[in-house]
Design an enzyme around this catalytic site. Sequence first.
Site, PDB file in Angstrom:
ATOM      1  N   LYS A 121       0.797  -1.244   0.000  1.00 10.43           N
ATOM      2  CA  LYS A 121       0.000   0.000   0.000  1.00 10.43           C
ATOM      3  C   LYS A 121       0.821   1.281   0.000  1.00 10.43           C
ATOM      4  O   LYS A 121       0.344   2.348   0.379  1.00 10.43           O
ATOM      5  CB  LYS A 121      -1.017   0.044   1.177  1.00 10.43           C
ATOM      6  CG  LYS A 121      -1.802  -1.200   1.431  1.00 10.43           C
ATOM      7  CD  LYS A 121      -2.303  -1.883   0.203  1.00 10.43           C
ATOM      8  CE  LYS A 121      -3.389  -1.145  -0.518  1.00 10.43           C
ATOM      9  NZ  LYS A 121      -3.660  -1.799  -1.833  1.00 10.43           N
ATOM     10  N   HIS A 133       7.649  -7.337  -1.587  1.00  7.69           N
ATOM     11  CA  HIS A 133       7.302  -6.769  -0.285  1.00  7.69           C
ATOM     12  C   HIS A 133       8.153  -7.423   0.808  1.00  7.69           C
ATOM     13  O   HIS A 133       7.885  -7.252   1.997  1.00  7.69           O
ATOM     14  CB  HIS A 133       5.829  -7.053   0.068  1.00  7.69           C
ATOM     15  CG  HIS A 133       4.821  -6.348  -0.788  1.00  7.69           C
ATOM     16  ND1 HIS A 133       4.970  -5.064  -1.214  1.00  7.69           N
ATOM     17  CD2 HIS A 133       3.605  -6.748  -1.262  1.00  7.69           C
ATOM     18  CE1 HIS A 133       3.900  -4.710  -1.929  1.00  7.69           C
ATOM     19  NE2 HIS A 133       3.073  -5.718  -1.969  1.00  7.69           N
ATOM     20  N   SER A 140      -5.152   2.522   4.176  1.00  8.76           N
ATOM     21  CA  SER A 140      -5.245   1.864   2.871  1.00  8.76           C
ATOM     22  C   SER A 140      -5.295   0.340   3.053  1.00  8.76           C
ATOM     23  O   SER A 140      -6.086  -0.359   2.403  1.00  8.76           O
ATOM     24  CB  SER A 140      -4.031   2.271   2.025  1.00  8.76           C
ATOM     25  OG  SER A 140      -4.046   1.643   0.782  1.00  8.76           O
TER      26      SER A 140
END
Length: 285
Positions: free
Chosen positions: A47, A94, A124
């Site tokens: 995000k 990530h 988010s």
Amino acid sequence: MSSQREDDLIHTFNGITFTMRSSPELLKSLNTFDAREDDVLLVSYPKSGTHWLAEIIMHLYASKVALTSPIEFGDLSKLDQLNCLSCKRIIPTHLDGNMLPTTFTLKQCKAIYIIRNPKDIAVSMYHYYRENPNLPTIDSWPNFLERFLKGDVVCGSWFNHILSWEKHRDDKNTLFLYYEDMKRDLPKVVKKVSFFLGLNTSESGIGEICKKSSFSEMKSNTEKENSDPNRTVCALTSNRKLIFRKGAVGDWKNHFTPKQNRMFEETFSKKMKVSEVAKHLVYEL
Ligand code: A3P
């Protein structure tokens, strides 16, 4: 969150929560990955604006490179699939810095890390949890925020993620970018990325790229397409329609109570005392 559902959807590896879409076998074998000198890593905590940056990078290269799905997304066959690509690879991830396959460091691959203020990330991510069938059900914003602060969410603690990558802050092959700078002055950031990648993009080229990667353009292009299963650079979903929500700085103010904000600030100042990167975070424009 109901534990039954959690067990079906997530698992823990190295103390970090992953969805089942990152198989334990793949995670175990990551360190056998053979990076190439010309690979470019696109690193983020979920995000943070990964898709936005990926769009910019692909325009900078005029789509002559392969934007892969995240290295941690898939099963054991993933590393072979990546090896089969003969062209230059842009590889999103990530992963926590400590889990990165070591060959990326040994081969001094370029890495771009995109950072966003963690209050907007929490909001988010909260909405993402609610919309994304690959993530466990969550009952309320206050509970989610508590879990976010504890690092009890997918991809682990935002704080640890930043700290694990911050070690590379002075490496000349690593570029740190802020989402909020992109919102404030996108052409400046696109020029910086172009220079970092060794590309010589003209002023008019930069202008075009900024137009094509605006929030409204990216959102409407995504809505026009019939959802392509391989179109995300987030290991948590392949549904691109879940990515473009508001694209704003400061939405956290619509969610945080003053008490939650104090709790956040307390955790932040404890965890990020040593962080240089955190000093430059911006929470409103
Ligand atoms: P919001 O949920 O706050 O709207 P990621 O790509 O890392 O999953 O990050 C998703 C976040 O980036 C979402 O934030 C999304 O709206 C925002 N985003 C995606 N494209 C953007 C763009 N072109 N401009 C600004 N924000 C964008």
